[in-house]
Design a protein around this motif. Structure first.
Motif, PDB file in Angstrom:
ATOM      1  N   GLY A 101      29.525  34.088  50.221  1.00  0.00           N
ATOM      2  CA  GLY A 101      29.115  35.195  51.101  1.00  0.00           C
ATOM      3  C   GLY A 101      29.230  34.748  52.358  1.00  0.00           C
ATOM      4  O   GLY A 101      29.382  35.225  53.670  1.00  0.00           O
ATOM      5  N   ILE A 102      29.468  32.979  52.548  1.00  0.00           N
ATOM      6  CA  ILE A 102      29.441  32.495  53.877  1.00  0.00           C
ATOM      7  C   ILE A 102      30.799  32.918  54.560  1.00  0.00           C
ATOM      8  O   ILE A 102      30.861  32.734  55.874  1.00  0.00           O
ATOM      9  N   SER A 103      31.648  33.474  53.835  1.00  0.00           N
ATOM     10  CA  SER A 103      33.152  33.799  54.446  1.00  0.00           C
ATOM     11  C   SER A 103      33.020  35.326  55.263  1.00  0.00           C
ATOM     12  O   SER A 103      33.799  35.702  55.826  1.00  0.00           O
ATOM     13  N   GLY A 137      41.815  25.313  38.008  1.00  0.00           N
ATOM     14  CA  GLY A 137      42.006  26.821  37.498  1.00  0.00           C
ATOM     15  C   GLY A 137      41.149  27.533  36.494  1.00  0.00           C
ATOM     16  O   GLY A 137      41.436  28.567  36.122  1.00  0.00           O
ATOM     17  N   ILE A 138      39.795  26.681  36.275  1.00  0.00           N
ATOM     18  CA  ILE A 138      38.912  27.515  35.703  1.00  0.00           C
ATOM     19  C   ILE A 138      37.851  28.150  36.404  1.00  0.00           C
ATOM     20  O   ILE A 138      37.269  27.482  37.238  1.00  0.00           O
ATOM     21  N   GLY A 139      38.138  29.374  36.429  1.00  0.00           N
ATOM     22  CA  GLY A 139      37.511  30.451  37.286  1.00  0.00           C
ATOM     23  C   GLY A 139      38.490  30.625  38.467  1.00  0.00           C
ATOM     24  O   GLY A 139      39.494  30.040  38.733  1.00  0.00           O
ATOM     25  N   PRO A 140      37.848  31.519  39.382  1.00  0.00           N
ATOM     26  CA  PRO A 140      38.631  31.914  40.583  1.00  0.00           C
ATOM     27  C   PRO A 140      38.783  30.849  41.522  1.00  0.00           C
ATOM     28  O   PRO A 140      37.860  30.122  41.880  1.00  0.00           O
ATOM     29  N   GLN A 433      41.516  38.150  46.343  1.00  0.00           N
ATOM     30  CA  GLN A 433      42.343  38.662  47.707  1.00  0.00           C
ATOM     31  C   GLN A 433      42.042  37.324  48.687  1.00  0.00           C
ATOM     32  O   GLN A 433      43.116  36.841  49.062  1.00  0.00           O
ATOM     33  N   ALA A 434      41.140  36.632  48.864  1.00  0.00           N
ATOM     34  CA  ALA A 434      40.795  35.569  49.714  1.00  0.00           C
ATOM     35  C   ALA A 434      41.562  34.526  49.251  1.00  0.00           C
ATOM     36  O   ALA A 434      42.131  33.533  49.652  1.00  0.00           O
ATOM     37  N   VAL A 435      41.552  34.261  47.814  1.00  0.00           N
ATOM     38  CA  VAL A 435      42.291  33.046  47.282  1.00  0.00           C
ATOM     39  C   VAL A 435      43.607  33.307  47.242  1.00  0.00           C
ATOM     40  O   VAL A 435      44.357  32.177  47.382  1.00  0.00           O
ATOM     41  N   THR A 436      44.261  34.276  46.815  1.00  0.00           N
ATOM     42  CA  THR A 436      45.768  34.462  46.658  1.00  0.00           C
ATOM     43  C   THR A 436      46.418  34.697  47.878  1.00  0.00           C
ATOM     44  O   THR A 436      47.537  34.396  47.918  1.00  0.00           O
ATOM     45  N   SER A 437      45.717  34.908  49.171  1.00  0.00           N
ATOM     46  CA  SER A 437      46.274  35.152  50.150  1.00  0.00           C
ATOM     47  C   SER A 437      46.203  33.639  51.081  1.00  0.00           C
ATOM     48  O   SER A 437      46.940  33.578  52.099  1.00  0.00           O
TER      49      SER A 437
END
Length: 539
Positions: A101-103, A137-140, A433-437
């Motif tokens: 949530g800090i993001s 890659g274990i998890g998002p 979305q934040a990860v893949t972008s």
């Protein structure tokens, strides 16, 4: 964060008859500082007595401790926000998955407003620039990986809990792999090299420099198997992550907050500790010596730190202690977040000059013992800490930090400020979305399994087996040919002879031989007479 040359407490409030004024005076720093909250004294919150921590002292390491539900994670978030706002990159290890949530900006409410009034905080909902990572890659998250070669034999030996002799043997294995161009990318590469060096084909390779005993190789292979069962196979591989990515700042100058999402591996403490060792060691090796800076280059926060040390070997604890002690000179600060100070080994605890201690419980004899031990770790105080630590409310803590001169500040009971970002996790879809972008996703997301030690040794062994099979086939063919030749000879000797022809029968008869002798004798006399000129006698 605040920066002021004015003392936080007026001079007339610092006389010996005013203990609260004396405490607050210890936090009247002249340089940039992070605002933690307002002083608590005699049951009252004093908003004009601010408790802070010098920005320059954040590389001196720290501890945030307290019982479950007392607000440790929110304190971590509060400090991380202000570091980011000051242009300092931050690394957060999120074991429970509630720091993402800090993001995004926080949500205003009555409790937030009340807390802001109590501590004289100008609260504004604010999100901070973040990047999200995962272990292999274990998890998002963007996968974090290291090669076995980069991890090195020393750290690997400590993680596998090898003794000195076994560690030396592992070093020999790494040396052999380097000299032979056998890249150790993942654990199957290391396993392949160990197995090869104790095989009939590989034993001569190390004969000149000591060799590798079968017993030692067995110990290493069993330790690797146990390590893999902890999920370590996911962490070792390519593309290898560049830890310099953690030192980035956003376009607006704020420090990037790197959040390592670990809920999927919270039951794998050895994997978590492995990552910590690699990360700190890699940064220590790469970063130059900088001494004391106006602000740190990077600050780490390791939540649920007891998972790092529970059941850890002496070698691991020694490595962590040494790294924590030395990495300060590289401009890196480390904060451990856990339940009680006793969760952290004494040698590590001794390096933690900044302390934020939330409430402790004393429901059992063990709790009471832990409480007394915690009190003994603080400097002398104007408070009855043993009583105070059991009465603190959520979001309140006992604080002591290092002053700008490096000396401990007075112990201060503090009502802490509220984080300005969301106090909780973001939605899974938003996290994805934040990860893949992220621009790093394309670089690190897909694992690469190129030709390395395992493939090279497997190919060589396959070629050797093929050569051995061809040689065996050739030898067998030669053997069969020799057998066939002998059988043919034996058959020829034992076969019945065919009946002679009529001519052979006539020539071989006794009459024919007698006649041949007579003709031979008569013919011989005729030849003799012809040669010597004698005539036949007349009858």
């Amino acid at each position: 964060m605040s920066e002021s040359t004015d003392p936080a407490v007026p001079a007339d409030k610092t006389d010996p008859a005013d203990p609260a004024g004396l405490i607050a005076a210890g936090y009247a720093f002249t340089g940039p500082a992070l605002d933690l909250g307002a002083l608590l004294w005699d049951g009252d919150c004093l908003p004009d007595r601010q408790i802070r921590i010098p920005l320059a002292m954040l590389n001196r390491h720290g501890l945030v401790a307290g019982a479950t539900g007392t607000g440790k994670t929110k304190t971590l978030q509060l400090i991380a926000e202000q570091l980011s706002a000051s242009g300092v990159p931050v690394f957060l290890a999120d074991i429970k998955g509630d720091i993402s949530g800090i993001s995004v900006p926080g949500t205003a409410g009555d409790r937030i407003d009340e807390r802001a009034r109590d501590v004289a905080q100008s609260w504004e909902p604010t999100g901070y620039p973040c990047a999200f990572y995962s272990l292999g890659g274990i998890g998002p998250g963007i996968p974090l990986r290291s090669t076995v070669t980069s991890f090195g034999p020393v750290l690997m030996s400590k993680v596998l809990e090898l003794n000195q002799t076994q560690e030396q043997s592992l070093g020999l294995i790494f040396h052999y792999a380097d000299t032979k161009g056998l890249e150790l990318v993942d654990l199957k590469d290391l396993r392949a090299v160990v197995a090869f060096l104790v095989s009939d084909q590989g034993k001569p390779e190390l004969k000149g420099i000591g060799g590798l005993s079968t017993v030692t190789a067995g110990v290493i292979l069993r330790a690797l198997t146990a390590f893999e069962q902890q999920g370590a196979s996911e962490f070792f591989g390519e593309p290898e992550f560049d830890t310099g990515e953690f030192l980035r700042t956003a376009a607006d100058g704020r420090g990037l907050v790197s959040v390592l999402e670990l809920p999927a591996v919270q039951d794998k403490p050895q994997l978590f500790s492995t990552f910590l060792m690699w990360l700190l060691a890699d940064l220590y090796n790469d970063l130059p010596e900088v001494g004391d800076l106006e602000k740190p280059k990077l600050v780490f926060f390791f939540d649920e730190a007891h998972l790092l040390f529970s059941g850890a070997s002496k070698a691991f604890l020694a490595s962590i202690t040494q790294t924590v002690r030395l990495i300060r000179s590289k401009g890196v600060g480390v904060f451990f977040v856990t339940q009680t100070p006793k969760d952290v080994p004494a040698d590590v605890l001794a390096q933690l000059g900044n302390r934020v201690q939330h409430a402790l419980r004393a429901f059992t004899p063990d709790d009471a013992k832990a409480l007394k031990a915690t009190v003994r770790t603080f400097p002398n105080s104007a408070y009855d800490l043993e009583e105070l630590l059991t009465q603190l409310g959520t979001g309140e803590a006992v604080v002591t930090v290092l002053s700008e001169k490096g000396a401990p500040t007075p112990v201060a009971a503090t009502r802490l400020r509220a984080p300005q970002s969301l106090m909780g996790p973001v939605a899974a879809a938003d996290l994805e979305q934040a990860v893949t972008s992220s621009p790093l996703w394309a670089r690190y997301a897909e694992p690469v399994d190129r030709e390395s030690a395992y493939e090279k040794i497997s190919a060589e062994q396959a070629a050797a087996e093929a050569r051995a099979e061809a040689a065996a086939a050739e030898a067998e063919a030669e053997k069969q040919a020799r057998v066939a030749e002998k059988e043919a000879a034996r058959a020829a000797r034992s076969a019945p002879k065919p009946d002679p022809s009529l001519a052979e029968q006539v020539v071989g008869s006794g009459l024919f031989r007698s006649l041949a002798r007579s003709i031979g004798t008569q013919l011989g006399r005729e030849i003799s007479r012809s040669i010597f000129g004698t005539a036949r006698r007349r009858r």
